[in-house]
Scaffold this motif. Structure first.
Motif, PDB file in Angstrom:
ATOM      1  N   ALA A 194       4.960  -2.059  -5.871  1.00  0.00           N
ATOM      2  CA  ALA A 194       5.095  -3.249  -5.183  1.00  0.00           C
ATOM      3  C   ALA A 194       3.940  -4.318  -5.145  1.00  0.00           C
ATOM      4  CB  ALA A 194       5.476  -2.661  -3.516  1.00  0.00           C
ATOM      5  N   ASN A 195       4.341  -5.475  -5.053  1.00  0.00           N
ATOM      6  CA  ASN A 195       3.241  -6.521  -5.192  1.00  0.00           C
ATOM      7  C   ASN A 195       2.702  -7.307  -3.898  1.00  0.00           C
ATOM      8  OD1 ASN A 195       5.565  -7.542  -7.552  1.00  0.00           O
ATOM      9  ND2 ASN A 195       3.721  -7.199  -8.241  1.00  0.00           N
ATOM     10  N   ALA A 196       3.347  -6.411  -2.677  1.00  0.00           N
ATOM     11  CA  ALA A 196       3.039  -6.790  -1.514  1.00  0.00           C
ATOM     12  C   ALA A 196       3.699  -5.775  -0.324  1.00  0.00           C
ATOM     13  CB  ALA A 196       3.280  -8.126  -0.787  1.00  0.00           C
ATOM     14  N   LEU A 197       3.194  -5.771   0.672  1.00  0.00           N
ATOM     15  CA  LEU A 197       3.802  -4.587   1.350  1.00  0.00           C
ATOM     16  C   LEU A 197       3.883  -5.298   3.043  1.00  0.00           C
ATOM     17  CD1 LEU A 197       1.566  -1.595   1.051  1.00  0.00           C
ATOM     18  CD2 LEU A 197       4.060  -1.988   0.246  1.00  0.00           C
ATOM     19  N   GLN A 198       5.086  -5.170   3.414  1.00  0.00           N
ATOM     20  CA  GLN A 198       5.408  -5.467   5.007  1.00  0.00           C
ATOM     21  C   GLN A 198       5.959  -4.281   5.973  1.00  0.00           C
ATOM     22  OE1 GLN A 198       6.659  -9.510   5.653  1.00  0.00           O
ATOM     23  NE2 GLN A 198       8.347  -8.884   6.849  1.00  0.00           N
ATOM     24  N   PHE A 231      -5.472   0.143  -0.718  1.00  0.00           N
ATOM     25  CA  PHE A 231      -4.924  -0.792  -1.526  1.00  0.00           C
ATOM     26  C   PHE A 231      -5.542  -1.981  -1.308  1.00  0.00           C
ATOM     27  CE2 PHE A 231      -1.767   2.502  -1.228  1.00  0.00           C
ATOM     28  CZ  PHE A 231      -1.613   3.346  -2.516  1.00  0.00           C
ATOM     29  N   PRO A 232      -6.766  -2.246  -1.285  1.00  0.00           N
ATOM     30  CA  PRO A 232      -7.420  -3.449  -0.698  1.00  0.00           C
ATOM     31  C   PRO A 232      -6.818  -4.795  -1.333  1.00  0.00           C
ATOM     32  CG  PRO A 232      -8.943  -2.228  -2.275  1.00  0.00           C
ATOM     33  CD  PRO A 232      -7.726  -1.420  -2.166  1.00  0.00           C
ATOM     34  N   ASP A 233      -6.499  -4.833  -2.497  1.00  0.00           N
ATOM     35  CA  ASP A 233      -5.799  -6.042  -3.355  1.00  0.00           C
ATOM     36  C   ASP A 233      -4.642  -6.476  -2.765  1.00  0.00           C
ATOM     37  OD1 ASP A 233      -8.466  -6.495  -4.141  1.00  0.00           O
ATOM     38  OD2 ASP A 233      -8.186  -5.281  -5.852  1.00  0.00           O
ATOM     39  N   LEU A 234      -3.814  -5.489  -2.179  1.00  0.00           N
ATOM     40  CA  LEU A 234      -2.491  -5.645  -1.881  1.00  0.00           C
ATOM     41  C   LEU A 234      -2.187  -6.468  -0.575  1.00  0.00           C
ATOM     42  CD1 LEU A 234      -0.080  -4.696  -3.684  1.00  0.00           C
ATOM     43  CD2 LEU A 234       0.374  -2.837  -2.297  1.00  0.00           C
ATOM     44  N   PRO A 235      -1.480  -7.663  -0.682  1.00  0.00           N
ATOM     45  CA  PRO A 235      -1.204  -8.329   0.725  1.00  0.00           C
ATOM     46  C   PRO A 235      -0.331  -7.151   1.592  1.00  0.00           C
ATOM     47  CG  PRO A 235      -0.845  -9.840  -1.409  1.00  0.00           C
ATOM     48  CD  PRO A 235      -1.212  -8.377  -1.833  1.00  0.00           C
ATOM     49  N   LEU A 255      -4.940  -7.375   8.182  1.00  0.00           N
ATOM     50  CA  LEU A 255      -3.803  -8.169   7.633  1.00  0.00           C
ATOM     51  C   LEU A 255      -3.632  -9.337   6.921  1.00  0.00           C
ATOM     52  CD1 LEU A 255      -1.667  -7.379  11.066  1.00  0.00           C
ATOM     53  CD2 LEU A 255      -1.067  -6.277   8.864  1.00  0.00           C
ATOM     54  N   ASP A 256      -2.838  -9.577   5.921  1.00  0.00           N
ATOM     55  CA  ASP A 256      -3.039 -10.658   5.493  1.00  0.00           C
ATOM     56  C   ASP A 256      -2.074 -11.965   5.847  1.00  0.00           C
ATOM     57  OD1 ASP A 256      -4.792  -9.868   2.933  1.00  0.00           O
ATOM     58  OD2 ASP A 256      -3.253  -8.461   3.008  1.00  0.00           O
ATOM     59  N   VAL A 257      -0.857 -11.291   6.255  1.00  0.00           N
ATOM     60  CA  VAL A 257       0.394 -11.953   6.907  1.00  0.00           C
ATOM     61  C   VAL A 257       0.599 -11.796   8.111  1.00  0.00           C
ATOM     62  CG1 VAL A 257       2.494 -13.182   6.294  1.00  0.00           C
ATOM     63  CG2 VAL A 257       0.768 -12.459   4.533  1.00  0.00           C
ATOM     64  N   ILE A 258       0.827 -12.727   9.116  1.00  0.00           N
ATOM     65  CA  ILE A 258       1.320 -12.434  10.454  1.00  0.00           C
ATOM     66  C   ILE A 258       2.687 -13.174  10.646  1.00  0.00           C
ATOM     67  CG2 ILE A 258       1.200 -12.573  12.836  1.00  0.00           C
ATOM     68  CD1 ILE A 258      -1.907 -11.849  12.589  1.00  0.00           C
TER      69      ILE A 258
END
Length: 346
Positions: A194-198, A231-235, A255-258
């Motif tokens: 997966a390229n990102a996680l939410q 996974f430090p580089d995974l958004p 978090l990278d995205v809120i």
């Protein structure tokens, strides 16, 4: 690969606001509805090629900048040997609700091999199918607990909040188990490609800030710090409905995205000192409106997103079944075109 979604998160201004829609896969799509005449959601997710096809549908139909894996937040329950039924028109139903310490103790640790088809689907999507990033996801412990405790969907969350405030020892025991599951489940998706996680805490708006701080935040903190350390580089993104009173707590997490719902504007969130990428936040009700009305609201959201500096366009919640796919496609195109003008003139 179209990297607009990842570039925006990482501060590499792509020159346009990326778009994806919560619940974009399925729901209102005619091709998906034909598939659902033959297969249930769980049956689709257990067939990697079919699940990958459904996941890719909105990318092809709407032109969005990211795909989100087609599955349900209850999908990992299989890995804990928890019986769940998705009843049409109702939602997830659990015949054996969690009410006692013994019920909690009978929850098995999450076994990723029991949902290996999810990892297989991710590998297929990221290596052979998609030309946009793939978002993996999991439900947050509170939202999952609300189904487990209530026995199914609810509008009051009375039993859930009753356990939270009245039986804190039992509540924390359940949260620990579900937090462990969430960490393992998200890690499995990351390892599969997966390229990102939410994280979706869909019903977190049912609790107040003090309740959240005492009985929920410590577990969310552990989940996010643990996964981010692995996974430090995974958004990583956080989403919730009715979350305006909680986003100041989230801003200090790694978090990278809120994600915002329609009750909290991007300007207000930005004024709180949030530096992460903000995601959202068109009220899904606008999907019923004519284009002139939608356009006015889109302009407001996009202008605020450009002012913030990092913005991913989305709905404030999910696509509903009656939504017109042509409207979703038009919104995607408009966001791309209008945002290019705004970013250039910033």
């Amino acid at each position: 690969m179209n990297s607009n979604y990842l570039d925006m998160i990482r501060g590499k201004q792509p020159g346009t606001t990326p778009v994806w829609f919560m619940r974009q896969a399925g729901r209102s799509q005619a091709e998906y509805r034909k598939i659902k005449e033959k297969y249930s959601l769980f049956e689709i997710t257990k067939q990697p090629e079919l699940c990958a096809f459904v996941t890719e549908l909105p990318v092809k139909e709407y032109g969005v900048d990211a795909a989100i894996l087609y599955k349900d937040i209850m999908s990992p329950m299989v890995g804990m040997d928890v019986t769940v039924e998705l009843k049409p028109g109702v939602g997830p139903v659990f015949p054996n609700p969690i009410r006692t310490q013994r019920d909690v103790e009978q929850l098995h640790p999450f076994d990723p091999t029991k949902v290996s088809y999810i990892g297989d689907t991710i590998k297929l999507l990221t290596t052979e199918v998609l030309d946009v990033p793939l978002i993996g996801f999991g439900g947050a412990p509170f939202t999952i607990a609300s189904y487990l405790i209530e026995g199914g969907p609810t509008k009051s969350y009375n039993k859930t909040r009753g356990m939270l405030v009245g039986e804190p020892t039992l509540w924390n025991a359940l949260m620990e188990r579900l937090a462990d599951m969430t960490i393992a489940y998200l890690s499995m998706q990351a390892e599969a490609g997966a390229n990102a996680l939410q994280i979706f805490d869909s019903w977190i708006g049912a609790v107040n800030e003090d309740q959240y701080k005492q009985g929920i935040f410590p577990h969310m903190e552990r989940i996010i710090h643990t996964v981010k350390a692995k996974f430090p580089d995974l958004p990583m993104a956080m989403n919730g409905v009715g979350n305006g009173h909680l986003i100041e707590l989230w801003k200090d997490l790694p978090l990278d995205v809120i994600a915002l719902d329609w009750r909290c504007s991007i300007d207000v969130a930005s004024a709180m000192g949030i530096t992460q990428t903000l995601q959202g936040n068109l009220d899904p009700a606008y999907l019923y409106a004519d284009k002139a009305v939608i356009k006015q609201e889109l302009d407001t959201i996009l202008e605020q997103g450009v002012r913030h500096g990092k913005h991913i366009f989305n709905l404030g919640h999910g696509v509903f079944p009656e939504a017109d796919p042509d409207v979703l496609k038009w919104i995607t195109e408009y966001v791309h075109e209008r945002s290019q003008e705004l970013w250039v003139s910033k």
